[in-house]
Design a protein around this motif. Structure first.
Motif, PDB file in Angstrom:
ATOM      1  N   MET A 111      10.426   0.206   2.109  1.00  0.00           N
ATOM      2  CA  MET A 111      10.085   1.449   2.788  1.00  0.00           C
ATOM      3  C   MET A 111      10.631   1.424   4.209  1.00  0.00           C
ATOM      4  N   PRO A 112      11.064   2.588   4.727  1.00  0.00           N
ATOM      5  CA  PRO A 112      11.558   2.630   6.111  1.00  0.00           C
ATOM      6  C   PRO A 112      10.414   2.474   7.095  1.00  0.00           C
ATOM      7  N   PRO A 113      10.719   2.040   8.319  1.00  0.00           N
ATOM      8  CA  PRO A 113       9.670   1.896   9.338  1.00  0.00           C
ATOM      9  C   PRO A 113       8.955   3.217   9.561  1.00  0.00           C
ATOM     10  N   LYS A 114       7.631   3.125   9.809  1.00  0.00           N
ATOM     11  CA  LYS A 114       6.847   4.315  10.073  1.00  0.00           C
ATOM     12  C   LYS A 114       7.234   4.899  11.432  1.00  0.00           C
ATOM     13  N   ARG A 115       7.356   6.209  11.453  1.00  0.00           N
ATOM     14  CA  ARG A 115       7.758   6.864  12.696  1.00  0.00           C
ATOM     15  C   ARG A 115       6.639   6.794  13.739  1.00  0.00           C
ATOM     16  N   HIS A 116       5.402   6.963  13.270  1.00  0.00           N
ATOM     17  CA  HIS A 116       4.267   6.944  14.183  1.00  0.00           C
ATOM     18  C   HIS A 116       3.357   5.780  13.812  1.00  0.00           C
ATOM     19  N   LEU A 117       3.165   4.863  14.730  1.00  0.00           N
ATOM     20  CA  LEU A 117       2.331   3.695  14.478  1.00  0.00           C
ATOM     21  C   LEU A 117       0.902   4.033  14.873  1.00  0.00           C
ATOM     22  N   THR A 118       0.045   4.237  13.887  1.00  0.00           N
ATOM     23  CA  THR A 118      -1.340   4.609  14.153  1.00  0.00           C
ATOM     24  C   THR A 118      -2.244   3.391  14.073  1.00  0.00           C
ATOM     25  N   ALA A 119      -3.425   3.513  14.651  1.00  0.00           N
ATOM     26  CA  ALA A 119      -4.392   2.415  14.624  1.00  0.00           C
ATOM     27  C   ALA A 119      -4.793   2.084  13.185  1.00  0.00           C
ATOM     28  N   ARG A 120      -4.870   3.094  12.327  1.00  0.00           N
ATOM     29  CA  ARG A 120      -5.256   2.875  10.931  1.00  0.00           C
ATOM     30  C   ARG A 120      -4.198   2.062  10.192  1.00  0.00           C
ATOM     31  N   ARG A 121      -2.920   2.349  10.438  1.00  0.00           N
ATOM     32  CA  ARG A 121      -1.846   1.577   9.802  1.00  0.00           C
ATOM     33  C   ARG A 121      -1.823   0.146  10.322  1.00  0.00           C
ATOM     34  N   SER A 180       2.808  -0.313  -0.853  1.00  0.00           N
ATOM     35  CA  SER A 180       2.281   0.405  -2.009  1.00  0.00           C
ATOM     36  C   SER A 180       0.983  -0.215  -2.506  1.00  0.00           C
ATOM     37  N   ALA A 181       0.260   0.546  -3.313  1.00  0.00           N
ATOM     38  CA  ALA A 181      -0.977   0.044  -3.912  1.00  0.00           C
ATOM     39  C   ALA A 181      -0.689  -1.184  -4.777  1.00  0.00           C
ATOM     40  N   ASP A 190     -13.071 -10.096  -3.503  1.00  0.00           N
ATOM     41  CA  ASP A 190     -13.874  -8.963  -3.023  1.00  0.00           C
ATOM     42  C   ASP A 190     -13.190  -7.667  -3.462  1.00  0.00           C
ATOM     43  N   LEU A 191     -13.570  -7.186  -4.638  1.00  0.00           N
ATOM     44  CA  LEU A 191     -12.898  -6.018  -5.220  1.00  0.00           C
ATOM     45  C   LEU A 191     -13.108  -4.760  -4.388  1.00  0.00           C
ATOM     46  N   ALA A 192     -14.279  -4.632  -3.773  1.00  0.00           N
ATOM     47  CA  ALA A 192     -14.543  -3.456  -2.941  1.00  0.00           C
ATOM     48  C   ALA A 192     -13.600  -3.440  -1.740  1.00  0.00           C
ATOM     49  N   LEU A 193     -13.364  -4.603  -1.148  1.00  0.00           N
ATOM     50  CA  LEU A 193     -12.439  -4.689  -0.018  1.00  0.00           C
ATOM     51  C   LEU A 193     -11.024  -4.350  -0.469  1.00  0.00           C
ATOM     52  N   VAL A 194     -10.601  -4.902  -1.593  1.00  0.00           N
ATOM     53  CA  VAL A 194      -9.249  -4.646  -2.095  1.00  0.00           C
ATOM     54  C   VAL A 194      -9.069  -3.154  -2.384  1.00  0.00           C
ATOM     55  N   ASP A 195     -10.052  -2.536  -3.049  1.00  0.00           N
ATOM     56  CA  ASP A 195      -9.963  -1.108  -3.339  1.00  0.00           C
ATOM     57  C   ASP A 195      -9.869  -0.282  -2.049  1.00  0.00           C
ATOM     58  N   SER A 196     -10.602  -0.717  -1.026  1.00  0.00           N
ATOM     59  CA  SER A 196     -10.577   0.001   0.256  1.00  0.00           C
ATOM     60  C   SER A 196      -9.224  -0.140   0.934  1.00  0.00           C
ATOM     61  N   LEU A 197      -8.617  -1.325   0.828  1.00  0.00           N
ATOM     62  CA  LEU A 197      -7.284  -1.522   1.402  1.00  0.00           C
ATOM     63  C   LEU A 197      -6.247  -0.694   0.651  1.00  0.00           C
ATOM     64  N   VAL A 198      -6.392  -0.602  -0.663  1.00  0.00           N
ATOM     65  CA  VAL A 198      -5.488   0.229  -1.455  1.00  0.00           C
ATOM     66  C   VAL A 198      -5.626   1.689  -1.033  1.00  0.00           C
ATOM     67  N   ALA A 199      -6.866   2.126  -0.812  1.00  0.00           N
ATOM     68  CA  ALA A 199      -7.098   3.507  -0.388  1.00  0.00           C
ATOM     69  C   ALA A 199      -6.440   3.776   0.968  1.00  0.00           C
ATOM     70  N   MET A 200      -6.508   2.798   1.868  1.00  0.00           N
ATOM     71  CA  MET A 200      -5.853   2.948   3.169  1.00  0.00           C
ATOM     72  C   MET A 200      -4.333   3.037   3.004  1.00  0.00           C
ATOM     73  N   ALA A 201      -3.799   2.206   2.109  1.00  0.00           N
ATOM     74  CA  ALA A 201      -2.348   2.153   1.914  1.00  0.00           C
ATOM     75  C   ALA A 201      -1.806   3.436   1.297  1.00  0.00           C
ATOM     76  N   THR A 202      -2.603   4.086   0.470  1.00  0.00           N
ATOM     77  CA  THR A 202      -2.117   5.264  -0.259  1.00  0.00           C
ATOM     78  C   THR A 202      -2.611   6.571   0.349  1.00  0.00           C
ATOM     79  N   ASP A 203      -3.386   6.488   1.412  1.00  0.00           N
ATOM     80  CA  ASP A 203      -3.916   7.694   2.047  1.00  0.00           C
ATOM     81  C   ASP A 203      -2.786   8.517   2.658  1.00  0.00           C
TER      82      ASP A 203
END
Length: 283
Positions: free
Chosen positions: A1-11, A54-55, A69-82
């Motif tokens: 993936m190309p570098p993100k144009r805007h580096l946010t705190a969430r990323r 990617s997820a 920790d499946l809940a943590l992994v699912d949350s990280l996936v949600a962050m990655a695909t948001d």
């Protein structure tokens, strides 16, 4: 993936959490990169948040890091695909990135807690109160620039209002209730707004009276945003130098302890509501 144009705190946070999982296993960035058929540079970019992930890759890394920790992994996936493009994106290039990061953190929070000493929390401010604060802190700011700041602050309230409001609690020192950032009328209207929000059940407010013994938290203004799992909680400390985000486990533990200490000296919600009523009548 190309570098993100805007580096946010969430990323940045997503990359940081992936790095924490890797370091917990003792695996090097190069070894982790091989799992993704990438190189160490690409891995560094993922962990710094400058490129997306990617997820599928998040789950592959979590599996190889033996994260159970499946809940943590699912949350990280949600962050990655948001792919949320929130209202704050309208202010990109107009306001500093940190303002957008705060709004995004509030939007995704499962609950919010504010501790403020000398000012009413931003999420509870009236337009006139907010304008007075911005005008005082930014001498010479144009009316149009003030309008943007006030508008943005008012739109932040969408996090605690609407059809699916985020639970919100504010701990406010008596000093903040009594300080007149503008004039008597503005201060009175501000207190009435807080009381209205309390009566609507939108917020919970607790007051720390000035005669409370053992309070040394004059510099303790902060916000705490609950994550989908405790590991993804976020702290924000506000100071004259700006907002600092907190996400390390030790710092979050310290922040939780400090909030608990401050809370122990605050009145209960009903008593706090009555206290605000009395202050409003005295204005």
């Amino acid at each position: 993936m190309p570098p993100k144009r805007h580096l946010t705190a969430r990323r940045v946070r997503l990359g940081s959490e992936l790095r924490k999982l890797r370091e917990a296993t003792g695996m090097t960035a190069k070894e982790a990169a091989e799992l993704l058929e990438a190189d160490a540079v690409q891995m560094s970019q993922i962990e710094s948040g400058t490129v997306g992930v990617s997820a599928k890759r998040v789950r592959r890394l979590a599996d190889n890091y033996t994260c159970t920790d499946l809940a943590l992994v699912d949350s990280l996936v949600a962050m990655a695909t948001d792919r949320t493009r929130g209202w704050w994106e309208e202010y990109r290039g107009v306001l500093p990135q940190v303002n957008l990061d705060v709004a995004e953190a509030e939007h995704h929070a499962t609950y919010l807690r504010d501790v403020v000493i000398t000012r009413i929390p931003g999420l509870l401010q009236t337009p006139d109160y907010a304008r007075a604060v911005f005008d005082y802190m930014n001498p010479g700011l144009s009316e149009s620039a003030l309008d943007v700041k006030v508008e943005y602050r008012m739109r932040r309230r969408s996090a605690i209002e609407g059809d699916n409001p985020t639970p919100y609690e504010a701990i406010i020192h008596e000093v903040a209730l009594r300080l007149r950032v503008s004039d008597r009328s503005t201060s009175h209207a501000q207190l009435l707004q807080i009381l209205s929000l309390i009566e609507q059940g939108v917020v919970t407010v607790r007051v720390i009276p000035t005669d409370q013994d053992g309070f040394a938290g004059s510099g303790a203004s902060m916000m705490y945003a609950g994550g989908p799992v405790p590991q993804l909680d976020t702290g924000m400390r506000d100071s004259p130098a700006g907002v600092a985000f907190i996400d390390s486990e030790s710092q979050l533990d310290q922040l939780r302890a400090l909030i608990h200490r401050v809370e122990s000296g605050a009145l209960q919600p009903d008593a706090s509501r009555d206290f605000i009523h009395r202050v409003a009548k005295e204005l």
